[in-house]
Design an enzyme around this catalytic site. Structure first.
Site, PDB file in Angstrom:
ATOM      1  N   CYS A  55       8.499 -21.616 -18.360  1.00 35.60           N
ATOM      2  CA  CYS A  55       8.645 -20.708 -19.495  1.00 35.60           C
ATOM      3  C   CYS A  55       9.788 -19.716 -19.226  1.00 35.60           C
ATOM      4  O   CYS A  55      10.938 -20.121 -19.109  1.00 35.60           O
ATOM      5  CB  CYS A  55       7.323 -20.022 -19.817  1.00 35.60           C
ATOM      6  SG  CYS A  55       7.315 -19.241 -21.453  1.00 35.60           S
ATOM      7  N   HIS A 111       4.388 -24.731 -21.103  1.00 34.24           N
ATOM      8  CA  HIS A 111       3.469 -24.361 -20.021  1.00 34.24           C
ATOM      9  C   HIS A 111       2.705 -25.605 -19.568  1.00 34.24           C
ATOM     10  O   HIS A 111       1.708 -25.982 -20.197  1.00 34.24           O
ATOM     11  CB  HIS A 111       2.470 -23.305 -20.500  1.00 34.24           C
ATOM     12  CG  HIS A 111       3.057 -21.953 -20.675  1.00 34.24           C
ATOM     13  ND1 HIS A 111       3.150 -21.034 -19.652  1.00 34.24           N
ATOM     14  CD2 HIS A 111       3.599 -21.353 -21.764  1.00 34.24           C
ATOM     15  CE1 HIS A 111       3.710 -19.925 -20.093  1.00 34.24           C
ATOM     16  NE2 HIS A 111       4.003 -20.103 -21.370  1.00 34.24           N
ATOM     17  N   GLU A 143       0.710 -25.861 -17.158  1.00 37.83           N
ATOM     18  CA  GLU A 143      -0.637 -25.458 -16.738  1.00 37.83           C
ATOM     19  C   GLU A 143      -1.569 -25.229 -17.926  1.00 37.83           C
ATOM     20  O   GLU A 143      -2.779 -25.066 -17.750  1.00 37.83           O
ATOM     21  CB  GLU A 143      -0.558 -24.202 -15.863  1.00 37.83           C
ATOM     22  CG  GLU A 143      -0.346 -22.896 -16.595  1.00 37.83           C
ATOM     23  CD  GLU A 143       1.088 -22.639 -17.048  1.00 37.83           C
ATOM     24  OE1 GLU A 143       1.343 -21.535 -17.562  1.00 37.83           O
ATOM     25  OE2 GLU A 143       1.948 -23.530 -16.896  1.00 37.83           O
TER      26      GLU A 143
END
Length: 201
Positions: free
Chosen positions: A78, A181, A183
């Protein structure tokens, strides 16, 4: 060990939690020695480009990052991806880490909601080891108002949000950046993180 750089710019715990879930040794750190001794490095981040660069400069880690990123797998996520470029233009012109040629500027999509927030399909621009084992119909999660502008040779995947948005970039060697992202991108994102760690072994 994967070093997750903790310089005060957000989402470090979600990255650590994802690595923990995958069972990979990792450490939140602001230690130069940890970064030098790591097998791979992740630079996360949320917030504004000049503020994040100020935090990195104050941490004393910039030179270490620039050196180690050329030796081992390095992933910016990001805002961490945006910092990889030469310059950013969020509020003011600001030098980045200069690890990938290009710059970061505001998204200009008058008919669309900014920030760009939500799930978008990854479109492969060229082969990338981070995308190994993934299909051509994968979706990942984005939250951002600025985007990277780079040469096609450094663009490995993009999404369509009005115009083309750089989603996955690389110097073609050890440095990678994900605007999305991983994750927070479900099984697809976990697979990308797994591929990154495998590169670091």
């Amino acid at each position: 060990m994967i070093a997750v750089i903790d310089y005060g710019a957000g989402n470090i715990f979600s990255v650590k939690n994802a690595l923990d879930y995958l069972g990979y040794e990792n450490r939140l750190t602001k230690s130069q020695e940890d970064i030098k001794n790591a097998d791979g490095i992740i630079l996360p981040g949320v917030g504004a480009f000049p503020w994040a660069m100020k935090m990195l400069n104050e941490s004393g880690l910039v030179d270490t990052i620039k050196t180690e990123a050329k030796k081992k797998p390095f992933l910016g996520i990001c805002l961490g991806m945006q910092l990889l470029f030469d310059k950013g233009f969020e509020f003011e012109e600001c030098d980045g880490l200069g690890l990938i040629p290009g710059h970061v500027d505001k998204m200009d999509e008058p008919d669309l909601v900014i920030p760009h927030m939500g799930w978008n399909k990854l479109e492969k621009n060229q082969d990338c080891s981070l995308l190994d084992g993934l299909s051509d119909n994968e979706y990942v999660y984005f939250v951002h108002s600025y985007k990277a502008f780079c040469e096609d040779e450094n663009l490995y995947a993009y999404c369509e949000y009005g115009n083309k948005v750089s989603a996955l970039v690389s110097d073609g060697k050890t440095v990678f950046g994900a605007q999305f992202h991983p994750e927070k991108s479900g099984e697809t994102g976990l697979k990308i993180l797994k591929n990154f760690v495998e590169m670091a072994k």
